[in-house]
Design an enzyme around this catalytic site. Structure first.
Site, PDB file in Angstrom:
ATOM      1  N   THR A 112      -9.274  10.753  -1.226  1.00 16.92           N
ATOM      2  CA  THR A 112      -9.435   9.752  -2.279  1.00 16.92           C
ATOM      3  C   THR A 112     -10.849   9.177  -2.308  1.00 16.92           C
ATOM      4  OG1 THR A 112      -7.090   9.182  -2.180  1.00 16.92           O
ATOM      5  CG2 THR A 112      -8.559   7.543  -3.128  1.00 16.92           C
TER       6      THR A 112
ATOM      7  N   SER B  81      -0.679   7.656  14.185  1.00 17.19           N
ATOM      8  CA  SER B  81      -2.001   7.650  13.569  1.00 17.19           C
ATOM      9  C   SER B  81      -1.961   6.987  12.201  1.00 17.19           C
ATOM     10  CB  SER B  81      -2.524   9.083  13.450  1.00 17.19           C
ATOM     11  OG  SER B  81      -3.761   9.119  12.785  1.00 17.19           O
TER      12      SER B  81
ATOM     13  N   LYS C 126      -3.189   2.549  11.460  1.00 15.46           N
ATOM     14  CA  LYS C 126      -4.217   2.137  10.486  1.00 15.46           C
ATOM     15  C   LYS C 126      -3.623   1.251   9.395  1.00 15.46           C
ATOM     16  CE  LYS C 126      -5.714   6.398   9.706  1.00 15.46           C
ATOM     17  NZ  LYS C 126      -5.298   7.308  10.773  1.00 15.46           N
ATOM     18  N   LYS C 127      -2.428   1.587   8.938  1.00 15.87           N
ATOM     19  CA  LYS C 127      -1.805   0.800   7.882  1.00 15.87           C
ATOM     20  C   LYS C 127      -1.398  -0.582   8.383  1.00 15.87           C
ATOM     21  CE  LYS C 127      -2.240   3.671   4.517  1.00 15.87           C
ATOM     22  NZ  LYS C 127      -3.157   3.345   3.404  1.00 15.87           N
TER      23      LYS C 127
ATOM     24  N   ASP D   3       0.839  -1.201   0.000  1.00 14.07           N
ATOM     25  CA  ASP D   3       0.000   0.000   0.000  1.00 14.07           C
ATOM     26  C   ASP D   3       0.874   1.250   0.000  1.00 14.07           C
ATOM     27  OD1 ASP D   3      -2.269   1.556  -0.035  1.00 14.07           O
ATOM     28  OD2 ASP D   3      -2.913   1.068   2.000  1.00 14.07           O
ATOM     29  N   LYS D   4       0.220   2.369  -0.271  1.00 15.07           N
ATOM     30  CA  LYS D   4       0.834   3.692  -0.280  1.00 15.07           C
ATOM     31  C   LYS D   4       0.029   4.624   0.606  1.00 15.07           C
ATOM     32  CE  LYS D   4      -0.551   6.830  -2.711  1.00 15.07           C
ATOM     33  NZ  LYS D   4      -1.361   8.091  -2.511  1.00 15.07           N
ATOM     34  N   HIS D   5       0.715   5.537   1.286  1.00 16.09           N
ATOM     35  CA  HIS D   5       0.014   6.578   2.043  1.00 16.09           C
ATOM     36  C   HIS D   5       0.609   7.931   1.691  1.00 16.09           C
ATOM     37  CE1 HIS D   5      -2.228   8.519   5.265  1.00 16.09           C
ATOM     38  NE2 HIS D   5      -1.141   9.237   5.453  1.00 16.09           N
ATOM     39  N   SER D   6      -0.258   8.912   1.483  1.00 15.81           N
ATOM     40  CA  SER D   6       0.162  10.290   1.241  1.00 15.81           C
ATOM     41  C   SER D   6      -0.256  11.166   2.400  1.00 15.81           C
ATOM     42  CB  SER D   6      -0.478  10.814  -0.051  1.00 15.81           C
ATOM     43  OG  SER D   6      -0.273  12.208  -0.181  1.00 15.81           O
TER      44      SER D   6
ATOM     45  N   ARG E 216      -7.619  15.307  18.777  1.00 15.14           N
ATOM     46  CA  ARG E 216      -6.522  16.193  18.339  1.00 15.14           C
ATOM     47  C   ARG E 216      -7.046  17.341  17.499  1.00 15.14           C
ATOM     48  NH1 ARG E 216      -3.384  12.437  14.925  1.00 15.14           N
ATOM     49  NH2 ARG E 216      -2.154  14.291  14.410  1.00 15.14           N
TER      50      ARG E 216
END
Length: 437
Positions: free
Chosen positions: A122, A185, A189-190, A82-85, A170
Site C-alpha cells: 500500500t 507479527s 504491530k496492530k 483498522d484493516k489488515h490484509s 525469518r
C-alpha cells in the site's frame, strides 16, 4: 533466562511460559539474543508450533517491546479502527476502505507496509502520488486523524521493534511460513497502533500467501483468536485471490483504478464487494452500527455519495500529495504500453496470479531485494478476470513498461499465466468464509 535453555525447551516440544517468551522478545529488541539464537528459536517454533496462550504471550511481548500509541487524549472523533490484509495482487482495498470507514464515523490510523515478494504494498502505491509522505511524526498523524479521520502511513521504528528484527531474520532462515509467527507479527504491530477493533482480510488462491483453503482458515482462526485473547476485538474474512483484484496490478495504475472506483467513473464489482464487506464488518465491530447489514448500507452510501472520494482527497493533500487528487492526480505513466492479445478463442479458465505479481516485480514495480527502487509507472491494466469469454486477438491486458524488451518479457509472462479453455466453471465467490471470535 538463558537463551539456549529457552530454545532447547521449544525445540523439545515444551510449552513455553510467558516469562520465557517475554525474554525472547526482549532479547530481539535489545540485541541480547544473537541472530543465530533468534533464527534457531524461529525454527523451533516453526517445527514445534505454539498453542494459543503462547501465541498471545508472544504477541503481547512483541507489542510491549516498543512504543504503544495512546489515542485517549488525542481528541479523535470516533473509535480507532483498522484493516489488515495478508497480501495479494492488485489488492488496493485499503485506499478505498480507509476513507469509507472515516465517512461513517471511524478513525483509521492505517499503518501499512511495502510490497513483499509477489504482493504489492500500500505504501508503494500511495508514493506514486507526488509528494505523498508516509513517514509522519505522531503529532502530525494525530492532527490529520482529527481533521480527516484517516491516514495511511508507514510504521515507526519505535513500534514493535522485536517484530521488526524477527521479521528480517525469518526472511533469511526459511521460517516465514509459521502460523504463530505470522499471527504475532501482524497483531503486535496492530496492537501497538492503539486500535479498538480490527478486521482481517485473509487471502486464499494462487495469488495469496495461503494458496489452499485449509491454511487460509487456520491462519484466519489464529489471527482472530489471538487478537481477542490479547484484548483486541477482531473478525476475519477469507477472500478470494484466484484472480487479480480489480483490473490493474502496479502502483500508479492501482491508484488510478482506486480513484475511478471512489468517484464512480468505473469500478470492478469484486473489488467493491471485498471493500464494502470488510468496511461493514469493521464498522459493526467498532460499535458504529448495530448490524453488519446496516453498516453495509452506510458504507455503500459513503461511496455512492462521493463523500469517500472527498475524504480520500483530503487525506492525500494533508499528507503532502497533490492538492486536488480527484482532478489532477499527477500520476506517472510508462513510456511503453502494449496490448497482450489472446492467442485463441475461449474462456479465461485459470490464472497463475502469483506469476502475474512476479511479472510486475520483474518490470520494476516491486523489489527483488531490500533497497531496490520501485518504478511506480509499470504493471498491467485491463486484466481479464476468470470466466471472461475472449476471441483470438481480444486484449487479455495491457503491459505498462519502461522499455520494449521489458514489455515483451511481461507479455510472455502474462500469456504463460493465463489458461484459455473452451469452457470453464464459474469463478469462485469473493467471500470464502467469515470467522468471528
Amino acid at each position: 533466562m538463558l537463551a539456549p535453555e529457552i530454545i532447547r525447551r521449544k525445540r523439545d516440544g515444551h510449552t513455553l511460559q510467558a516469562p520465557e517468551i517475554a525474554a525472547f522478545a526482549q532479547g530481539l529488541a535489545d540485541g541480547s539474543w544473537s541472530d543465530a539464537q533468534a533464527g534457531a528459536m524461529a525454527m523451533a517454533i516453526l517445527l514445534r508450533g505454539m498453542d494459543r496462550a503462547e501465541t498471545v504471550a508472544l504477541t503481547e511481548a512483541m507489542t510491549a517491546s516498543g512504543a504503544v500509541l495512546d489515542w485517549s487524549q488525542a481528541g479523535l472523533p470516533g473509535p480507532v479502527l483498522d484493516k489488515h490484509s495478508t497480501g495479494g495482487v492488485g489488492d488496493k482495498v485499503s485506499l478505498l476502505l480507509a476513507p469509507i470507514v472515516a465517512c461513517c464515523g471511524g478513525v483509521v490510523p492505517m499503518v501499512s507496509g511495502r510490497g513483499l515478494g509477489h504482493t504489492g504494498g500500500t505504501l508503494d502505491k500511495l508514493e506514486a502520488l507526488p509528494g505523498y509522505t508516509v513517514d509522519q511524526p505522531p503529532d502530525r498523524l494525530a492532527a490529520v486523524l482529527r481533521s480527516v479521520g484517516c491516514a495511511i502511513v508507514g510504521a515507526s521504528a519505535r513500534l514493535a521493534p522485536a517484530d521488526r528484527r524477527l521479521y528480517a531474520i525469518r526472511d533469511v532462515t526459511a521460517t516465514v511460513e509459521s502460523v504463530p509467527l505470522i499471527t504475532a507479527s501482524i497483531l503486535s504491530k496492530k496492537r501497538a497502533a492503539g486500535l479498538q477493533a480490527l478486521v482481517l482480510d485473509v487471502k486464499v488462491g494462487s495469488g495469496a500467501f495461503a494458496q489452499d483453503a485449509a491454511l487460509a482458515h487456520t491462519l484466519a482462526t489464529s489471527l482472530v483468536q489471538v487478537a481477542r485473547g490479547a484484548g483486541l476485538p477482531a473478525t476475519a474474512l477469507v477472500t478470494d485471490m484466484a484472480q487479480v483484484l480489480g483490473s490493474t496490478a502496479g502502483n500508479a495504475l492501482e491508484v488510478r483504478e482506486s480513484l475511478d472506483a471512489l468517484t464512480g467513473r468505473a469500478a470492478d464489482a469484486r473489488l467493491l464487494d471485498v471493500t464494502l464487506g470488510l468496511s461493514a464488518e469493521l464498522l459493526h465491530l467498532g460499535g458504529l452500527h448495530a448490524s453488519v447489514d446496516a453498516a453495509l448500507q452506510a458504507a455503500r452510501q459513503a461511496l455512492a455519495s462521493g463523500a469517500a472520494a472527498e475524504r480520500f482527497a483530503r487525506m492525500v493533500a494533508a499528507l503532502g500529495g497533490p492538492a486536488d487528487v480527484l482532478r489532477d492526480a499527477q500520476l506517472p505513466t510508462a513510456p511503453v504500453q502494449r496490448v497482450v492479445p489472446a492467442p485463441r478463442a475461449g474462456v479465461v479458465a485459470a490464472l497463475d496470479v502469483r506469476a502475474i505479481g512476479l511479472a510486475v516485480v520483474a518490470l520494476g514495480g516491486g523489489r527483488r531485494r531490500n533497497g531496490d527502487t520501485v518504478d511506480p509507472r509499470v504493471g498491467f491494466s485491463g486484466v481479464r478476470g476468470l470466466g471472461t469469454a475472449v476471441q483470438a486477438g481480444t486484449p487479455l491486458a495491457t503491459v505498462h513498461a519502461a522499455s520494449a524488451d521489458a514489455a515483451d518479457a511481461a507479455a510472455a509472462a502474462l500469456l504463460a499465466a493465463c489458461r484459455i479453455d473452451d469452457s470453464a466453471p464459474p469463478p469462485p465467490p469473493w467471500l470464502h468464509a467469515r470467522i468471528a471470535g
